[in-house]
Design an enzyme around this catalytic site. Structure first.
Site, PDB file in Angstrom:
ATOM      1  N   ALA A 242       0.866  -1.171   0.000  1.00 16.87           N
ATOM      2  CA  ALA A 242       0.000   0.000   0.000  1.00 16.87           C
ATOM      3  C   ALA A 242       0.907   1.226   0.000  1.00 16.87           C
ATOM      4  O   ALA A 242       2.046   1.174   0.484  1.00 16.87           O
ATOM      5  CB  ALA A 242      -0.889  -0.027   1.227  1.00 16.87           C
TER       6      ALA A 242
ATOM      7  N   GLY B 290       0.670  -5.085   0.867  1.00 14.44           N
ATOM      8  CA  GLY B 290      -0.483  -5.227  -0.026  1.00 14.44           C
ATOM      9  C   GLY B 290      -0.143  -5.923  -1.333  1.00 14.44           C
ATOM     10  O   GLY B 290      -1.023  -6.522  -1.964  1.00 14.44           O
TER      11      GLY B 290
ATOM     12  N   GLU C 119      -0.262  -9.488  -0.606  1.00 14.65           N
ATOM     13  CA  GLU C 119      -1.686  -9.818  -0.404  1.00 14.65           C
ATOM     14  C   GLU C 119      -2.436  -9.937  -1.740  1.00 14.65           C
ATOM     15  O   GLU C 119      -3.332 -10.757  -1.871  1.00 14.65           O
ATOM     16  CB  GLU C 119      -2.329  -8.765   0.514  1.00 14.65           C
ATOM     17  CG  GLU C 119      -1.834  -8.918   1.966  1.00 14.65           C
ATOM     18  CD  GLU C 119      -2.156  -7.712   2.838  1.00 14.65           C
ATOM     19  OE1 GLU C 119      -1.816  -6.582   2.430  1.00 14.65           O
ATOM     20  OE2 GLU C 119      -2.730  -7.884   3.919  1.00 14.65           O
TER      21      GLU C 119
ATOM     22  N   GLU D 104       4.487  -4.832   7.387  1.00 12.91           N
ATOM     23  CA  GLU D 104       3.644  -3.808   8.031  1.00 12.91           C
ATOM     24  C   GLU D 104       4.089  -3.480   9.443  1.00 12.91           C
ATOM     25  O   GLU D 104       3.969  -2.335   9.889  1.00 12.91           O
ATOM     26  CB  GLU D 104       2.177  -4.260   8.044  1.00 12.91           C
ATOM     27  CG  GLU D 104       1.477  -4.192   6.702  1.00 12.91           C
ATOM     28  CD  GLU D 104       1.672  -5.436   5.837  1.00 12.91           C
ATOM     29  OE1 GLU D 104       2.514  -6.294   6.182  1.00 12.91           O
ATOM     30  OE2 GLU D 104       0.973  -5.553   4.829  1.00 12.91           O
TER      31      GLU D 104
END
Ligand code: DAK
Length: 260
Positions: free
Chosen positions: A66, A111, A114, A134
């Protein structure tokens, strides 16, 4: 909707979607996620697309996570909205009727890892790197990482990645079952297309029902899963593809599937 951060190319029933923000290592900001949602929803509605490949542009990254500069300024409600959007995109990818191959060409972090987890199959370049970093940023994975990762590779390996934030190479990712296989960097797309072609030559009806059976059945106990499989198996017999597939076998010729 106009797309600035992604590209889609469709050839012979295979859609290749490229996340295209190479200067930020294809990091996912709000606009990129909105464009992805728009793109994947349209793909899901298409009868002409049989397989999807997702990759990143540039030489370094699949998706480096992200977008940290975007997330840094969010308040809790905005963070929740951003997380929901990301989860919506990944659920859309996971629930596409077509099989999805992640062509992981470089960093797949946070992300990015993911996204790969939401795909049905993962092929990695020998330059790919994986991680859920993260915890380095004071947050937890927010796009389903704590849920899909342990389901795929087991709790122990998932916990090691999620708790430590460590980055692993493609060979290690393959060893722990995070990717299907590792291929030389310059052959990655070719390998993904060749797998996609193999799948798209099969009955689209059967392939879509296989995906549904695996994805939904894996969340059930074995008895219910097998009963569910049986229902989908029976449903195949309502299709022209089943009639053609079996007829072609008996006539010793290649089948001509029409996807209905
Ligand atoms: N976001 C924004 N920009 C990024 C980025 C990212 N994730 N990753 C890289 N970039 C940018 C860099 O800032 C740099 O920009 P400039 O300085 O050139 O303007 C450019 O991409 C090139 O990166 P580097 O210069 O750092 O390149 P290196 O080869 O030296 O290093 C690296 C590559 C991938 C090791 C490094 O860039 C890196 O560590 N990047 C961050 C990786 C990371 O931590 N990713 C996880 C992000 S967290 C949530 C929902 C979701 C999430 C969280 C919460 N909620 C529910 C709200 C998900 C979180 C994440 O994904």
């Amino acid at each position: 909707m106009e797309w600035k951060n992604i590209e889609k190319k469709v050839e012979d029933g295979i859609a290749t979607v490229t996340i295209n923000r190479p200067k930020a290592l294809n990091a996912l900001n709000y606009d990129t996620l909105m464009e992805m949602l728009d793109c994947f929803k349209a793909i899901g509605d298409s009868k002409d697309i049989h397989v999807v490949i997702i990759t990143g542009s540039g030489e370094k990254a699949f998706v480096a996570g992200a977008d940290i500069s975007f997330m840094g300024e969010l308040d809790p409600l905005e963070a929740r909205g951003f997380g929901k959007l990301g989860q919506n995109v990944l659920n859309t990818i996971e629930n596409l009727p077509q099989p999805v191959i992640a062509a992981i060409n470089g960093f797949a972090l946070g992300g990015g890892c993911e996204i790969a987890l939401a795909c049905d199959m993962r092929l990695a370049s020998d330059r790919a790197k994986f991680g859920q970093p993260e915890v380095n940023l004071g947050v937890i994975p927010g796009f389903g990482g704590t849920q899909r990762l342990p389901r795929l590779i087991g709790k122990g390996h998932a916990n090691e990645l999620v708790f430590s934030g460590k980055i692993i190479n493609a060979e290690e990712a393959c060893r722990i079952g995070l990717v299907n296989r590792v291929v030389p960097h310059d052959q990655l797309l070719e390998e993904c297309i060749s797998l996609a072609q193999m799948i798209s030559a099969k009955s689209p009806v059967a392939v879509r029902l296989c995906k549904e059976s695996v994805n939904n059945g894996i969340e059930m106990d074995l008895d219910r899963g097998c009963a569910y499989e049986l229902d989908l198996f029976s449903l195949c017999f309502a299709s022209s593809d089943q009639k053609e597939g079996m007829k072609a076998f008996l006539e010793k010729r290649a089948p001509k599937f029409i996807g209905s």
